[in-house]
Design a protein around this motif. Structure first.
Motif, PDB file in Angstrom:
ATOM      1  N   PHE A   1      14.006  -7.211  -3.522  1.00 40.72           N
ATOM      2  CA  PHE A   1      13.604  -8.613  -3.339  1.00 40.72           C
ATOM      3  C   PHE A   1      12.089  -8.752  -3.274  1.00 40.72           C
ATOM      4  N   HIS A   2      11.565  -9.729  -3.953  1.00 42.69           N
ATOM      5  CA  HIS A   2      10.128 -10.032  -3.854  1.00 42.69           C
ATOM      6  C   HIS A   2       9.874 -11.486  -4.210  1.00 42.69           C
ATOM      7  N   MET A   3       8.810 -12.003  -3.660  1.00 41.41           N
ATOM      8  CA  MET A   3       8.349 -13.351  -4.002  1.00 41.41           C
ATOM      9  C   MET A   3       7.034 -13.222  -4.738  1.00 41.41           C
ATOM     10  N   HIS A   4       6.935 -13.909  -5.871  1.00 41.24           N
ATOM     11  CA  HIS A   4       5.669 -13.967  -6.598  1.00 41.24           C
ATOM     12  C   HIS A   4       4.846 -15.131  -6.065  1.00 41.24           C
ATOM     13  N   LEU A   5       3.574 -14.878  -5.844  1.00 39.48           N
ATOM     14  CA  LEU A   5       2.617 -15.958  -5.571  1.00 39.48           C
ATOM     15  C   LEU A   5       1.678 -15.965  -6.759  1.00 39.48           C
TER      16      LEU A   5
ATOM     17  N   GLN B   1      10.758 -16.518  -7.429  1.00 39.64           N
ATOM     18  CA  GLN B   1      11.591 -15.429  -6.913  1.00 39.64           C
ATOM     19  C   GLN B   1      12.794 -15.286  -7.842  1.00 39.64           C
ATOM     20  N   ASN B   2      12.869 -14.165  -8.554  1.00 37.34           N
ATOM     21  CA  ASN B   2      13.910 -13.966  -9.562  1.00 37.34           C
ATOM     22  C   ASN B   2      15.074 -13.149  -9.006  1.00 37.34           C
ATOM     23  N   ASN B   3      16.289 -13.540  -9.383  1.00 38.39           N
ATOM     24  CA  ASN B   3      17.499 -12.828  -8.953  1.00 38.39           C
ATOM     25  C   ASN B   3      18.378 -12.507 -10.146  1.00 38.39           C
TER      26      ASN B   3
ATOM     27  N   VAL C   1       2.171  -6.987   1.136  1.00 40.08           N
ATOM     28  CA  VAL C   1       1.842  -7.927   0.057  1.00 40.08           C
ATOM     29  C   VAL C   1       0.822  -7.255  -0.844  1.00 40.08           C
ATOM     30  N   ILE C   2       1.174  -7.147  -2.131  1.00 36.21           N
ATOM     31  CA  ILE C   2       0.333  -6.399  -3.070  1.00 36.21           C
ATOM     32  C   ILE C   2      -0.025  -7.260  -4.270  1.00 36.21           C
ATOM     33  N   LEU C   3      -1.073  -6.854  -4.982  1.00 33.51           N
ATOM     34  CA  LEU C   3      -1.378  -7.507  -6.247  1.00 33.51           C
ATOM     35  C   LEU C   3      -0.413  -6.996  -7.307  1.00 33.51           C
ATOM     36  N   ASP C   4       0.061  -7.881  -8.160  1.00 37.60           N
ATOM     37  CA  ASP C   4       0.936  -7.489  -9.267  1.00 37.60           C
ATOM     38  C   ASP C   4       0.119  -6.654 -10.254  1.00 37.60           C
ATOM     39  N   VAL C   5       0.712  -5.542 -10.711  1.00 40.22           N
ATOM     40  CA  VAL C   5       0.001  -4.638 -11.614  1.00 40.22           C
ATOM     41  C   VAL C   5      -0.219  -5.279 -13.002  1.00 40.22           C
ATOM     42  N   ASN C   6       0.635  -6.218 -13.355  1.00 43.42           N
ATOM     43  CA  ASN C   6       0.476  -6.970 -14.614  1.00 43.42           C
ATOM     44  C   ASN C   6       0.375  -8.456 -14.299  1.00 43.42           C
ATOM     45  N   PRO C   7      -0.764  -8.874 -13.775  1.00 42.47           N
ATOM     46  CA  PRO C   7      -0.868 -10.242 -13.244  1.00 42.47           C
ATOM     47  C   PRO C   7      -0.777 -11.332 -14.314  1.00 42.47           C
TER      48      PRO C   7
ATOM     49  N   LYS D   1       8.847   2.897  -2.879  1.00 42.97           N
ATOM     50  CA  LYS D   1       7.822   3.951  -2.979  1.00 42.97           C
ATOM     51  C   LYS D   1       6.430   3.371  -2.710  1.00 42.97           C
ATOM     52  N   ILE D   2       6.185   2.157  -3.193  1.00 42.54           N
ATOM     53  CA  ILE D   2       4.898   1.496  -2.922  1.00 42.54           C
ATOM     54  C   ILE D   2       4.764   1.231  -1.417  1.00 42.54           C
ATOM     55  N   ILE D   3       5.831   0.749  -0.808  1.00 44.39           N
ATOM     56  CA  ILE D   3       5.817   0.447   0.634  1.00 44.39           C
ATOM     57  C   ILE D   3       5.552   1.722   1.446  1.00 44.39           C
TER      58      ILE D   3
ATOM     59  N   ALA E   1       0.165 -12.183  -6.699  1.00 45.78           N
ATOM     60  CA  ALA E   1       0.558 -11.246  -5.643  1.00 45.78           C
ATOM     61  C   ALA E   1       2.071 -11.252  -5.440  1.00 45.78           C
ATOM     62  N   LEU E   2       2.557 -10.202  -4.804  1.00 44.68           N
ATOM     63  CA  LEU E   2       3.990 -10.043  -4.544  1.00 44.68           C
ATOM     64  C   LEU E   2       4.211  -9.786  -3.066  1.00 44.68           C
ATOM     65  N   ILE E   3       5.088 -10.565  -2.459  1.00 45.86           N
ATOM     66  CA  ILE E   3       5.492 -10.322  -1.070  1.00 45.86           C
ATOM     67  C   ILE E   3       6.710  -9.403  -1.095  1.00 45.86           C
TER      68      ILE E   3
ATOM     69  N   ALA F   1      17.909 -13.679 -14.952  1.00 49.10           N
ATOM     70  CA  ALA F   1      16.905 -14.593 -14.383  1.00 49.10           C
ATOM     71  C   ALA F   1      15.496 -14.016 -14.478  1.00 49.10           C
ATOM     72  N   GLY F   2      15.372 -12.856 -15.128  1.00 46.54           N
ATOM     73  CA  GLY F   2      14.039 -12.276 -15.325  1.00 46.54           C
ATOM     74  C   GLY F   2      13.648 -11.231 -14.302  1.00 46.54           C
ATOM     75  N   GLN F   3      14.592 -10.871 -13.415  1.00 46.78           N
ATOM     76  CA  GLN F   3      14.250  -9.846 -12.415  1.00 46.78           C
ATOM     77  C   GLN F   3      14.200  -8.474 -13.091  1.00 46.78           C
ATOM     78  N   THR F   4      13.124  -7.759 -12.871  1.00 50.14           N
ATOM     79  CA  THR F   4      12.978  -6.419 -13.469  1.00 50.14           C
ATOM     80  C   THR F   4      12.914  -5.333 -12.396  1.00 50.14           C
ATOM     81  N   VAL F   5      12.508  -5.704 -11.185  1.00 47.61           N
ATOM     82  CA  VAL F   5      12.513  -4.740 -10.067  1.00 47.61           C
ATOM     83  C   VAL F   5      13.516  -5.257  -9.039  1.00 47.61           C
ATOM     84  N   PHE F   6      14.517  -4.432  -8.762  1.00 51.61           N
ATOM     85  CA  PHE F   6      15.650  -4.915  -7.966  1.00 51.61           C
ATOM     86  C   PHE F   6      15.462  -4.612  -6.479  1.00 51.61           C
TER      87      PHE F   6
ATOM     88  N   CYS G   1      13.809   3.277  -5.879  1.00 54.05           N
ATOM     89  CA  CYS G   1      13.176   1.958  -6.002  1.00 54.05           C
ATOM     90  C   CYS G   1      11.651   2.081  -5.978  1.00 54.05           C
ATOM     91  N   ILE G   2      11.016   1.512  -6.993  1.00 59.14           N
ATOM     92  CA  ILE G   2       9.554   1.604  -7.130  1.00 59.14           C
ATOM     93  C   ILE G   2       8.837   0.861  -5.991  1.00 59.14           C
ATOM     94  N   PHE G   3       9.407  -0.263  -5.549  1.00 57.43           N
ATOM     95  CA  PHE G   3       8.764  -1.001  -4.454  1.00 57.43           C
ATOM     96  C   PHE G   3       8.916  -0.264  -3.123  1.00 57.43           C
TER      97      PHE G   3
HETATM   98  P1  5GP Z   1      10.319  -9.506 -11.449  1.00 52.00           P
HETATM   99  O1  5GP Z   1      10.291  -9.623 -12.952  1.00 52.00           O
HETATM  100  O2  5GP Z   1      11.321  -8.467 -11.006  1.00 52.00           O
HETATM  101  O3  5GP Z   1      10.472 -10.806 -10.734  1.00 52.00           O
HETATM  102  O4  5GP Z   1       8.874  -9.004 -11.053  1.00 52.00           O
HETATM  103  C1  5GP Z   1       8.505  -7.660 -10.949  1.00 52.00           C
HETATM  104  C2  5GP Z   1       7.011  -7.627 -10.922  1.00 52.00           C
HETATM  105  O5  5GP Z   1       6.594  -6.383 -10.414  1.00 52.00           O
HETATM  106  C3  5GP Z   1       6.370  -7.784 -12.316  1.00 52.00           C
HETATM  107  O6  5GP Z   1       5.520  -8.922 -12.340  1.00 52.00           O
HETATM  108  C4  5GP Z   1       5.612  -6.480 -12.502  1.00 52.00           C
HETATM  109  O7  5GP Z   1       4.362  -6.650 -13.146  1.00 52.00           O
HETATM  110  C5  5GP Z   1       5.447  -5.976 -11.080  1.00 52.00           C
HETATM  111  N1  5GP Z   1       5.405  -4.525 -10.972  1.00 52.00           N
HETATM  112  C6  5GP Z   1       6.268  -3.645 -11.543  1.00 52.00           C
HETATM  113  N2  5GP Z   1       5.933  -2.380 -11.209  1.00 52.00           N
HETATM  114  C7  5GP Z   1       4.836  -2.473 -10.415  1.00 52.00           C
HETATM  115  C8  5GP Z   1       4.021  -1.491  -9.767  1.00 52.00           C
HETATM  116  O8  5GP Z   1       4.235  -0.287  -9.856  1.00 52.00           O
HETATM  117  N3  5GP Z   1       2.969  -1.953  -9.034  1.00 52.00           N
HETATM  118  C9  5GP Z   1       2.716  -3.295  -8.899  1.00 52.00           C
HETATM  119  N4  5GP Z   1       1.653  -3.632  -8.165  1.00 52.00           N
HETATM  120  N5  5GP Z   1       3.458  -4.240  -9.505  1.00 52.00           N
HETATM  121  C10 5GP Z   1       4.505  -3.837 -10.257  1.00 52.00           C
END
Ligand code: 5GP
Ligand code: ZN
Length: 138
Positions: free
Chosen positions: A100-104, A87-89, A29-35, A10-12, A41-43, A93-98, A6-8
């Motif tokens: 749990f996270h909340m977008h702000l 918050q996508n599930n 809580v981090i800034l989204d890499v593709n804001p 690894k970030i944690i 931000a992501l919780i 529903a658009g979840q790409t990282v599995f 899990c990428i998150f």
């Molecule tokens: P989801 O689509 O799952 O709700 O949101 C996943 C979010 O994680 C996306 O907005 C994407 O830009 C962000 N994200 C994916 N990989 C990384 C990363 O390696 N670092 C950060 N900071 N954000 C990431």
């Protein structure tokens, strides 16, 4: 606790760098890499759980409390005009990282992604709505 793939997670663990705006024993809580907007931000709960169905009620309550605190802080610091809590599930529903996270997502009048989260209405008959209402009653 942790998912090795899990990428998150690894970030944690600090194995992948991130711009961290807050950390405590339960959350990072981090800034989204593709804001989607300035300050997006992501919780992230530190404990790996895939989605709303897996996260404990206690941890979700803590995440909601933190979201409120951050929303006020963002509004003060960024001077945004509004904010989406998202918050996508599930993939559909658009979840790409599995994990749990909340977008702000701070919102600004006239911003580039002004149509973020705009959807068209689906049509249902009154009978269909009555049925679904009956089914959903808790
Ligand atoms: P989801 O689509 O799952 O709700 O949101 C996943 C979010 O994680 C996306 O907005 C994407 O830009 C962000 N994200 C994916 N990989 C990384 C990363 O390696 N670092 C950060 N900071 N954000 C990431
Ligand atoms: Zn994870």
């Amino acid at each position: 606790m942790r998912d090795e793939n899990c990428i998150f997670c690894k970030i944690i663990a600090g194995e992948i760098p991130s711009r961290t705006i807050y950390e405590d024993q339960d959350f990072k809580v981090i800034l989204d890499v593709n804001p989607a907007s300035k300050g997006h931000a992501l919780i992230l709960p530190k404990e790996h759980c895939a989605n709303i169905y897996e996260i404990s009620t206690e941890l979700l309550a803590k995440a909601a409390t933190l979201a409120k605190k951050l929303a006020s802080h963002m509004s003060d610091v960024l001077d945004c005009d509004g904010l989406n809590l998202l918050q996508n599930n599930g993939e559909v529903a658009g979840q790409t990282v599995f994990h749990f996270h909340m977008h702000l997502i701070p919102r600004y009048k006239g911003m580039k992604n002004d149509d973020l989260l705009v959807w068209t209405h689906e049509e249902f008959t009154a009978e269909e709505q009555d049925d679904i209402c009956k089914k959903l009653k808790l």
